[in-house]
Design an enzyme around this catalytic site. Structure first.
Site, short mmCIF file in Angstrom:
data_model
loop_
_atom_site.label_atom_id
_atom_site.label_comp_id
_atom_site.label_asym_id
_atom_site.label_seq_id
_atom_site.Cartn_x
_atom_site.Cartn_y
_atom_site.Cartn_z
N ASP A 1 9.85 -33.28 13.08
CA ASP A 1 10.40 -32.26 13.50
C ASP A 1 9.13 -31.26 14.11
OD1 ASP A 1 12.46 -30.15 14.21
OD2 ASP A 1 11.32 -28.72 12.86
N GLU B 1 7.75 -27.45 15.76
CA GLU B 1 7.88 -25.94 16.07
C GLU B 1 6.80 -25.50 17.04
OE1 GLU B 1 10.33 -24.11 15.01
OE2 GLU B 1 10.64 -25.42 13.25
N HIS C 1 10.24 -18.89 13.81
CA HIS C 1 9.39 -19.96 12.64
C HIS C 1 8.45 -19.24 11.76
CE1 HIS C 1 6.44 -19.80 15.60
NE2 HIS C 1 7.20 -20.41 16.48
N HIS D 1 13.02 -21.20 10.70
CA HIS D 1 12.84 -22.80 10.93
C HIS D 1 11.25 -23.17 10.39
CE1 HIS D 1 15.72 -23.35 14.27
NE2 HIS D 1 16.26 -22.40 13.44
N ASP E 1 12.54 -28.67 7.48
CA ASP E 1 13.51 -29.09 8.50
C ASP E 1 13.59 -30.56 8.51
OD1 ASP E 1 14.11 -26.70 9.06
OD2 ASP E 1 13.86 -26.45 11.15
#
Length: 229
Positions: free
Chosen positions: A7, A9, A57, A150, A155
């Site tokens: 994942d 960001e 985030h 997030h 995640d």
């Protein structure tokens, strides 16, 4: 079999508009079981942080300024993922950002065929239902209470659990110790008590009666010769 749950960001939605990756989180799966090996980096995007992205985030420009740029971390990242499959929620988004960063550094792109898109998997399995990570955690009873914002590593950890459910469900108890105890109990329950092998009085009497019906059986002749000897 090795897979990497991944994942990222970012500062926004489109790398073509100058947006950059600010966090990468990866979880290693071996035969669909988390091995405990992870890769996690915060990255200095060398630009400002839009307010909309910060609300998602919580990573500020000031915080990220104290971390390395992706050029300093890319070799470690590529070494961690190796040539293995990448399990990603909405793979199109993360792959386009990863490949944009690789292009800036003059590195080969990651083929889209390497990715396993869990959004597509969820939509095929549950047509018409929500396919975002929070909705899938609720569906599968996965605790996501720590996900107030997030975060790439958190995640990825949640996605690893979701992915295992999407491919058929987690095994009952991943502990080998527990499985061994369950197996031992099952075997013990199926063991029958030992059967006596010596003939009973009734069985011996029935056998003798059967022999009496046979005229001059060979084994009695042999028995007689043995007695004479």
């Amino acid at each position: 079999m090795r897979e990497i749950v991944l994942d990222t960001e970012t500062t926004g939605f489109e790398p073509d508009e100058g947006h950059r990756i600010v966090e990468i989180g990866c979880i290693e799966l071996i035969n669909h079981i988390p091995s405990g090996e992870t890769f996690h980096r915060y990255l200095n995007p060398e630009r400002d942080m839009p307010e909309a992205a910060f609300k998602v985030h919580g990573l500020s420009e000031e915080f990220l300024r104290g971390h390395k740029v992706i050029a300093e971390e890319i070799d470690a990242f590529l070494a961690f993922i190796g040539e293995d499959k990448l399990v990603i929620h909405n793979a199109q988004f993360d792959m386009k950002f990863l490949n944009a960063e690789l292009a800036r550094l003059g590195r080969p792109a990651l083929p889209m065929q390497r990715s396993i898109d869990t959004v597509s998997m969820a939509r095929r399995k549950f047509p018409g239902a929500q396919a975002n990570l929070d909705a899938l955690c609720r569906r599968f009873g996965i605790d996501n209470s720590a996900r107030t914002k997030h975060g790439a590593l958190l995640d990825a950890e949640l996605l690893a659990e979701v992915y295992l459910e999407l491919i058929g469900g987690r095994q009952r108890g991943l502990s080998l110790e527990d499985d061994g105890a369950d197996m031992a109990s099952s075997i013990a329950a199926e063991i029958r008590p030992p059967r006596p092998h010596s003939a009973s009085d009734a069985e011996r009497a029935a056998h003798a009666a059967f022999l009496d019906k046979i005229t001059d059986p060979m084994w009695r002749q042999l028995s007689g010769k043995s007695d004479q000897a």
